[in-house]
Design an enzyme around this catalytic site. Structure first.
Site, PDB file in Angstrom:
ATOM      1  CG  ASP A 122      44.762  32.744  33.715  1.00  0.00           C
ATOM      2  OD1 ASP A 122      45.212  32.024  32.810  1.00  0.00           O
ATOM      3  OD2 ASP A 122      44.831  33.988  33.681  1.00  0.00           O
ATOM      4  CG  HIS A 158      36.803  34.823  41.024  1.00  0.00           C
ATOM      5  ND1 HIS A 158      37.082  35.669  39.976  1.00  0.00           N
ATOM      6  CD2 HIS A 158      35.470  34.586  40.957  1.00  0.00           C
ATOM      7  CE1 HIS A 158      35.969  35.939  39.304  1.00  0.00           C
ATOM      8  NE2 HIS A 158      34.972  35.290  39.895  1.00  0.00           N
ATOM      9  N   GLY A 159      40.415  32.665  41.714  1.00  0.00           N
ATOM     10  CA  GLY A 159      41.781  32.417  42.165  1.00  0.00           C
ATOM     11  C   GLY A 159      41.994  31.001  42.644  1.00  0.00           C
ATOM     12  CG  ASP A 173      37.631  36.701  34.897  1.00  0.00           C
ATOM     13  OD1 ASP A 173      36.796  36.675  35.829  1.00  0.00           O
ATOM     14  OD2 ASP A 173      38.822  36.356  35.042  1.00  0.00           O
ATOM     15  CB  SER A 191      40.853  39.539  31.975  1.00  0.00           C
ATOM     16  OG  SER A 191      42.024  39.502  31.156  1.00  0.00           O
TER      17      SER A 191
END
Length: 359
Positions: free
Chosen positions: A277, A232-233, A83, A50
């Site tokens: 992550d 994502h997530g 990202d 990121s």
């Protein structure tokens, strides 16, 4: 093998019906853990950073850590991915620093907080695609905002995330808009909003179709069968890691992540990249807390950093196996960025919808 573009890995994953976890990195131990797991399972690797991670590690340090991974594991195809790029300039700086893939997240405006219009998203994403594809670099776009269908709230990650609450029309990717977006931008991958969010606190209960819309992925894949979808997530927030953290002084409340079996359903419906992550953060934190608590006289950082590599490696290896990634690294052949640039220029990689394909 040199760094490879994301498109190379996602095309192979689509042809062979598997998904690839994309792990966020910002330090040496994380990169070591991921590559050890990849070597153990013969898996291709997507490393992503990121804006916050790039600032934390420093551009030169991060770039050379990645190059060290490539040199140490020449048999493993590795992607370096930006990202959640908040603006074209973020993506361009990543490309200058040898990233082979970038995400232009135009679902939010450049402040990374304000939900953007569809037109804005298309325009900034297409701008990045034009530049990146000319260099053979892959591009991921996003349509819809990441956030909870339970509360309407999002979870900011490194300062990236909307403020306040949104309704379901903004928190779920519209299939019709997805078709228009992909055809207008020609992105290589599309991140879709289905009720997941960043961080550990994704759901207050085990997610069902009411708060985790895997069915939306299925509908988008039906309309865009040749588009690589991204979740994502998608950390699963393992209960054993939370328990271990809390056993050694942590205070993480009960929470639920995205079940692996739901991710596997998504992979069957066109999901090729799965962002993770939090699971790795939990693994590292559990290892550090345990090591320090068991030997409080120890002050050598290696004492607790080595276990953090081991714990994170275990999580990564599990995801490689669960997503079907394992066993595929050795099957992927190097293709240069220059070759991909030529393919883009000739229109060989153009994205088309199911409807357009019938015309």
């Amino acid at each position: 093998m040199a760094l490879v573009p994301l498109r190379l890995l996602l095309d192979h994953a689509a042809e062979n019906g598997y998904g690839i976890p994309a792990f966020n990195v910002n330090n040496l131990e994380q990169i070591q853990a991921i590559l050890k797991a990849a070597a153990e399972t013969d898996s291709p690797v997507i490393l992503q950073a990121s804006r916050g991670a790039r600032n934390y590690a420093g551009e030169n340090f991060l770039r050379h850590l990645i190059l060290a991974a490539v040199e140490t594991y020449p048999e493993i195809p590795i992607v370096m991915h930006q990202d959640h790029g908040n603006a074209p300039s973020t993506c361009y700086s990543a490309i200058k620093n040898n990233f082979t893939s970038v995400m232009m997240d135009g679902s939010l405006e450049a402040d990374a907080k304000t939900p953007a219009s569809f037109e804005y998203n298309v325009n900034v994403t297409r701008e990045v695609v034009n530049v990146a594809h000319a260099l053979g670099v892959s591009v991921e776009g996003e349509l819809g905002c990441l956030g909870s269908l339970e509360t309407g709230a999002g979870e900011a990650e490194d300062g990236h995330g909307f403020e306040g609450t949104l309704d379901h029309s903004q928190l779920l990717t519209d299939p019709d808009e997805a078709v228009n977006f992909v055809e207008a931008t020609q992105v290589d991958a599309l991140a879709v909003a289905i009720g997941t969010s960043h961080g550990a606190y994704k759901f207050t209960r085990k997610p069902t179709g009411e708060i985790l819309a895997i069915s939306r992925i299925e509908e988008i894949h039906r309309r865009l069968p040749n588009t690589h979808l991204v979740m994502h997530g998608s950390s699963s927030v393992p209960e054993d890691l939370i328990a271990l953290i809390n056993e050694y002084g942590g205070a993480i409340p009960e929470t639920y992540g995205v079940p692996v079996e739901e991710i596997q359903k998504g992979i069957k419906s066109g999901v090729r990249k799965v962002n993770i992550d939090t699971d790795n953060r939990l693994a590292i934190t559990a290892a550090v807390r345990e090591a320090l608590a068991k030997n409080p006289k120890e002050f050598d950082p290696r004492h607790f950093l080595k276990p953090s590599i081991t714990y994170m490696q275990k999580v990564c290896a599990e995801r490689y196996v669960q997503f079907g990634t394992a066993g595929n690294a050795s099957k992927i052949k190097q293709v240069s960025l220059e070759t991909f640039a030529a393919k883009y220029a000739k229109g060989e990689l153009n994205a088309i919808s199911k409807a357009a394909a019938k015309v």
